[in-house]
Design a protein around this motif. Structure first.
Motif: not given
Length: 338
Positions: A312-313, A276, A283-284, A279-281, A309
């Motif tokens: 990944y979720e 969790s 995306i990159v 997540r932001r990493y 993505q």
């Protein structure tokens, strides 16, 4: 009296151990035979694909033909045919050529037929405003070679990648013959499950790329070139085949992401909280993977990053479910102890 611990040892060995214990040289011999059998299978697959290069090319050209059926905007394309032969194509500025109304369909066929009258030959033009989809597919961008050696090198390139796809089950089987005897029974169970899911996800990624993303990516490339003021009646065949194979294999490899992440969860390296927080990493990272595994353009990069993505979720929520299930099992075990 026999020691009860000694009686349980064979069962523990059967539960935990794999195949017979081998020396280092015996393992090297097994590795050598695994490589020989895998290489032989790949060579046979390459020969079969090399013999069927024309069929492989037809399969790889399908997304290009499909892209010709996608209509974006109101641009029209006029295909000029002399008899049954395609001569050239062009895009008119308007849907009128003098008194000739071209209609509104994306593809118009202007068929010119010679008619002999005595000693004179007249050319009669007929406009087909609603051609069938087969004719529209034939108006796709042509693939050409500009190098005498390019057809041979391109066919070897195609045979190699197609041979990998064709013989992948046999190669995985030979690798499994080498690896599985050394694993514990529980590890074998997890590995076989991961193998089945991984094969399915790889096939899903390749099919998703081939049927959905590839035609749109090719159409986008053509429209982008036209926006730049450059016509694309032809593409280099070797460049196109490299693009298609790289894109499909990259998408198939990208779809293996859940297998890798969930395997790390099972091992204990990752858990729901860590996934969790990442997540932001991710995306990159997915955007970077989209750039590395596909062509360096924003459209295909985003089209690959979005499903990655989503996968990944899905992996995050599966990790949450596993963790919740494990906590419930521990709670039930604790209540039974009391």
């Amino acid at each position: 009296m026999a020691d009860p611990t000694e009686e349980s040892r064979p069962e523990e060995a059967e539960e935990d151990g794999g195949g017979p214990v081998k020396t280092f040289l015996e393992h090297l011999e097994d590795l050598r035979w695994m490589l020989i059998k895998s290489g032989t299978a790949l060579l046979v697959g390459m020969i079969v694909c090399l013999y069927s290069t024309n069929k492989v090319v037809s399969i790889l050209k399908w997304p290009l033909e499909r892209a010709a059926l996608i209509q974006v905007g109101h641009k029209q394309k006029v295909l000029v045919k002399l008899g049954e032969e395609d001569v050239f194509s062009f895009q008119p500025a308007t849907n009128h050529i003098g008194p000739l109304d071209l209609g509104t369909n994306p593809l118009i066929i202007l068929q010119i037929k010679p008619v002999e009258e005595g000693t004179n030959i007249h050319f009669v033009a007929r406009v087909e405003k609603d051609p069938p989809s087969s004719e529209r597919a034939r108006s796709a961008t042509d693939l050409v070679y500009f190098d005498p050696a390019a057809p041979f090198m391109s066919s070897l390139h195609l045979a190699f990648f197609a041979g990998i796809l064709l013989t992948a089950p046999f190669i995985f089987y030979f690798v499994g013959e080498f690896v599985l005897p050394a694993l514990k029974i529980k590890e074998k169970k997890y590995l076989l499950r991961a193998f089945g899911v991984g094969v399915g996800l790889f096939a899903a990624g390749v099919c998703f790329c081939y049927f959905i993303i590839m035609p749109r990516a090719l159409k986008f490339s053509e429209l982008f070139a036209l926006w730049m003021g450059i016509k694309v009646p032809e593409w280099r065949a070797e460049t196109y085949f490299g693009f298609v194979t790289k894109f499909m294999l990259g998408m198939g490899m990208g779809f293996e992401l859940p297998v890798v992440l969930l395997a790390l969860v099972k091992i204990g390296i990752l858990d729901y909280k860590k996934l969790s927080a990442m997540r932001r990493y991710m995306i990159v990272i997915n955007l970077v993977l989209g750039a590395l595994l596909t062509t360096p353009e924003v459209f295909t990069q985003i089209m690959m990053a979005v499903p990655l993505q989503l996968l990944y979720e899905i992996s995050v929520w599966i990790a949450w479910y596993w963790e919740r299930k494990e906590k419930l099992r521990e709670a039930q075990a604790g209540s039974q102890d009391y």
